[in-house]
Design an enzyme around this catalytic site. Sequence first.
Site, PDB file in Angstrom:
ATOM      1  N   GLY A 108     -88.549  -0.691  26.326  1.00  0.00           N
ATOM      2  CA  GLY A 108     -88.514  -2.223  26.362  1.00  0.00           C
ATOM      3  C   GLY A 108     -88.883  -2.653  25.077  1.00  0.00           C
ATOM      4  CD  GLU A 157     -61.572  -6.576   7.987  1.00  0.00           C
ATOM      5  OE1 GLU A 157     -61.862  -7.588   8.275  1.00  0.00           O
ATOM      6  OE2 GLU A 157     -62.009  -5.792   6.949  1.00  0.00           O
TER       7      GLU A 157
HETATM    8  C1  LIG Z   1     -68.119 -11.488  12.215  1.00  0.00           C
HETATM    9  C2  LIG Z   1     -66.480 -11.561  12.134  1.00  0.00           C
HETATM   10  C3  LIG Z   1     -65.933 -11.998  10.893  1.00  0.00           C
HETATM   11  C4  LIG Z   1     -64.555 -12.504  11.103  1.00  0.00           C
HETATM   12  N1  LIG Z   1     -64.083 -12.721   9.787  1.00  0.00           N
HETATM   13  C5  LIG Z   1     -62.840 -13.161   9.558  1.00  0.00           C
HETATM   14  C6  LIG Z   1     -62.156 -13.588   8.370  1.00  0.00           C
HETATM   15  O1  LIG Z   1     -62.712 -13.710   7.290  1.00  0.00           O
HETATM   16  N2  LIG Z   1     -60.910 -13.999   8.442  1.00  0.00           N
HETATM   17  C7  LIG Z   1     -60.278 -14.019   9.424  1.00  0.00           C
HETATM   18  O2  LIG Z   1     -58.972 -14.493   9.568  1.00  0.00           O
HETATM   19  N3  LIG Z   1     -60.731 -13.571  10.482  1.00  0.00           N
HETATM   20  C8  LIG Z   1     -62.019 -13.327  11.045  1.00  0.00           C
HETATM   21  N4  LIG Z   1     -62.683 -13.097  11.995  1.00  0.00           N
HETATM   22  C9  LIG Z   1     -61.950 -13.150  13.185  1.00  0.00           C
HETATM   23  C10 LIG Z   1     -61.371 -11.721  13.720  1.00  0.00           C
HETATM   24  O3  LIG Z   1     -60.541 -11.015  12.902  1.00  0.00           O
HETATM   25  C11 LIG Z   1     -60.812 -11.973  15.108  1.00  0.00           C
HETATM   26  O4  LIG Z   1     -61.862 -12.431  15.879  1.00  0.00           O
HETATM   27  C12 LIG Z   1     -60.081 -10.841  15.804  1.00  0.00           C
HETATM   28  O5  LIG Z   1     -59.175 -10.196  15.051  1.00  0.00           O
HETATM   29  C13 LIG Z   1     -59.599 -11.010  17.091  1.00  0.00           C
HETATM   30  O6  LIG Z   1     -58.890 -12.297  17.090  1.00  0.00           O
HETATM   31  P1  LIG Z   1     -59.019 -13.582  18.072  1.00  0.00           P
HETATM   32  O7  LIG Z   1     -60.483 -13.854  17.890  1.00  0.00           O
HETATM   33  O8  LIG Z   1     -58.264 -14.491  17.882  1.00  0.00           O
HETATM   34  O9  LIG Z   1     -58.956 -12.946  19.540  1.00  0.00           O
HETATM   35  P2  LIG Z   1     -57.646 -13.249  20.433  1.00  0.00           P
HETATM   36  O10 LIG Z   1     -56.262 -13.091  19.882  1.00  0.00           O
HETATM   37  O11 LIG Z   1     -58.035 -14.544  21.532  1.00  0.00           O
HETATM   38  O12 LIG Z   1     -58.055 -12.064  21.699  1.00  0.00           O
HETATM   39  C14 LIG Z   1     -58.932 -11.902  22.654  1.00  0.00           C
HETATM   40  C15 LIG Z   1     -58.830 -10.693  23.375  1.00  0.00           C
HETATM   41  O13 LIG Z   1     -57.499 -10.540  23.791  1.00  0.00           O
HETATM   42  C16 LIG Z   1     -56.943  -9.631  23.146  1.00  0.00           C
HETATM   43  N5  LIG Z   1     -55.357  -9.778  22.970  1.00  0.00           N
HETATM   44  C17 LIG Z   1     -55.015 -10.869  22.182  1.00  0.00           C
HETATM   45  N6  LIG Z   1     -53.528 -10.650  22.216  1.00  0.00           N
HETATM   46  C18 LIG Z   1     -53.145  -9.720  22.885  1.00  0.00           C
HETATM   47  C19 LIG Z   1     -51.864  -9.118  23.324  1.00  0.00           C
HETATM   48  N7  LIG Z   1     -50.650  -9.774  22.835  1.00  0.00           N
HETATM   49  N8  LIG Z   1     -51.724  -8.248  24.071  1.00  0.00           N
HETATM   50  C20 LIG Z   1     -53.185  -7.668  24.856  1.00  0.00           C
HETATM   51  N9  LIG Z   1     -54.156  -8.053  24.190  1.00  0.00           N
HETATM   52  C21 LIG Z   1     -54.475  -9.166  23.267  1.00  0.00           C
HETATM   53  C22 LIG Z   1     -57.425  -9.211  22.073  1.00  0.00           C
HETATM   54  O14 LIG Z   1     -57.546  -7.811  21.531  1.00  0.00           O
HETATM   55  C23 LIG Z   1     -58.854  -9.534  22.182  1.00  0.00           C
HETATM   56  O15 LIG Z   1     -59.562  -8.466  22.784  1.00  0.00           O
HETATM   57  C24 LIG Z   1     -63.972 -12.549  11.901  1.00  0.00           C
HETATM   58  C25 LIG Z   1     -64.644 -12.325  13.264  1.00  0.00           C
HETATM   59  C26 LIG Z   1     -65.981 -11.996  13.266  1.00  0.00           C
HETATM   60  C27 LIG Z   1     -66.521 -11.599  14.584  1.00  0.00           C
END
Ligand SMILES: Cc1cc2nc3c(=O)[nH]c(=O)nc-3n(C[C@H](O)[C@H](O)[C@H](O)COP(=O)(O)OP(=O)(O)OC[C@H]3O[C@@H](n4cnc5c(N)ncnc54)[C@H](O)[C@@H]3O)c2cc1C
Length: 386
Positions: free
Chosen positions: A343, A366
């Site tokens: 806890g 990434e």
């Molecule tokens: C702490 C942190 C730091 C970050 N820093 C940066 C940064 O500096 N620059 C930057 O550009 N981004 C940054 N990001 C963003 C990060 O790279 C993205 O959140 C991540 O790549 C997922 O993309 P999205 O959020 O658009 O998810 P979405 O594309 O909305 O995806 C949501 C879910 O659906 C899945 N999905 C999406 N498309 C498909 C598909 N075609 N087929 C199957 N599954 C799918 C994904 O795998 C995910 O699980 C950061 C995120 C965090 C949390």
Amino acid sequence: MLSIQDYRLPEQLDEYRQALRRFVKEECDPLAQEIEETNALPPRLWDRFREAGLFRLTLPRQYGGIGLTAGQYGPLLEEIAHSHGTIRLFVHIWNWIGSGALMRYGTDEQRRAYLPAMVRGESTFAFALTEPDAGTGTDIRTSARRDGDVYYLTGNKHLVSCADHARAIQVIAYTDRAKGENGITMFVVEKSGPGVVMSAQPDGMGMRGSFHGAFRFEDAPVPAGNLLGEEGQGLQVALDILDTSRVFIGLSCVGLAQELLDRSVAHTWKRVTFGKPLAQRQAIQGMIANMATEIAAARALAMAVVARVDAGEQVRREASQVKLFGLQMVGRVADWALEIHGGIGYLKETAIERYYRDSRALWFEEGSPTIQRQVIARDVLAHGRQ
Ligand SMILES: Cc1cc2nc3c(=O)[nH]c(=O)nc-3n(C[C@H](O)[C@H](O)[C@H](O)COP(=O)(O)OP(=O)(O)OC[C@H]3O[C@@H](n4cnc5c(N)ncnc54)[C@H](O)[C@@H]3O)c2cc1C
């Protein structure tokens, strides 16, 4: 007091690594609670990072950096990952995500314009790929049209880490949608330029103190000299940096997980139930054994791939494997650490809950787990064992 001036790097790298471990324990850890409460890195910590040399580990020597290779930088990042998640994030942005494309694809003029301020820890280069209204990669909507020597950029990016400390951002946009992935270009965009609007995003689950920016580009003019790489080469530039960076996210998972294991071991000797320390219970020993084994496996996999990065090999599949295994491993290790702490692990005073929250960010930095699986599966299905 850790100061990079006291070491002849990379020759005394092991000694620097030991000193870095002490720096994390003695100077970073005591500030973690302040970072949580103020949602910012204290200014005195920035000064210490500069002195410690953390902003210039991989930056080229000709610009005042240390010029460490991936294999030399990896173990140092692992040490840093024992500290607050935002400290690890900042160090990695300075040394890889923010500087990588500039070092590999930038012109001399671009490097001279940006690298000295990065070496001094004054500003960095943010990386803007993710979009609020589209998927990542070829699905992006941001685009640029050329008119003479100027491109005009339109679109939205979000979740851009360290945007508040960036003088410029690397923006990936379509310059010719008809060419598909060969129609994407990487731009260096000055944050203070016309048509560039930045806003702060809401706080996250963890990683307190790290700022994530959203950007709107309203026909923002960008000089043709601000391309990183050639027109149409943008996706390749971005993937080059992401591929290698994914290995370091894997090593960040290793550092964070090792910290959770170290804290769990200490706790199991201290906590006595039914007349015995937890360390002497077989069920607890099983969890400790699993944690140690998974961490060792993730570290070995990551370091094997890091060596291939230094050899200049293409490591797309392998980097995604490092990141996928690392994020799954740190998820499991965080669960076991919480279970072992009972806890009180749920309370803020043990820091387990903070590491637990921060570990979740590594799932997305990434690229999500699904994206890593896609990269791996595509390559395995096309090339088999290799
Ligand atoms: C702490 C942190 C730091 C970050 N820093 C940066 C940064 O500096 N620059 C930057 O550009 N981004 C940054 N990001 C963003 C990060 O790279 C993205 O959140 C991540 O790549 C997922 O993309 P999205 O959020 O658009 O998810 P979405 O594309 O909305 O995806 C949501 C879910 O659906 C899945 N999905 C999406 N498309 C498909 C598909 N075609 N087929 C199957 N599954 C799918 C994904 O795998 C995910 O699980 C950061 C995120 C965090 C949390």
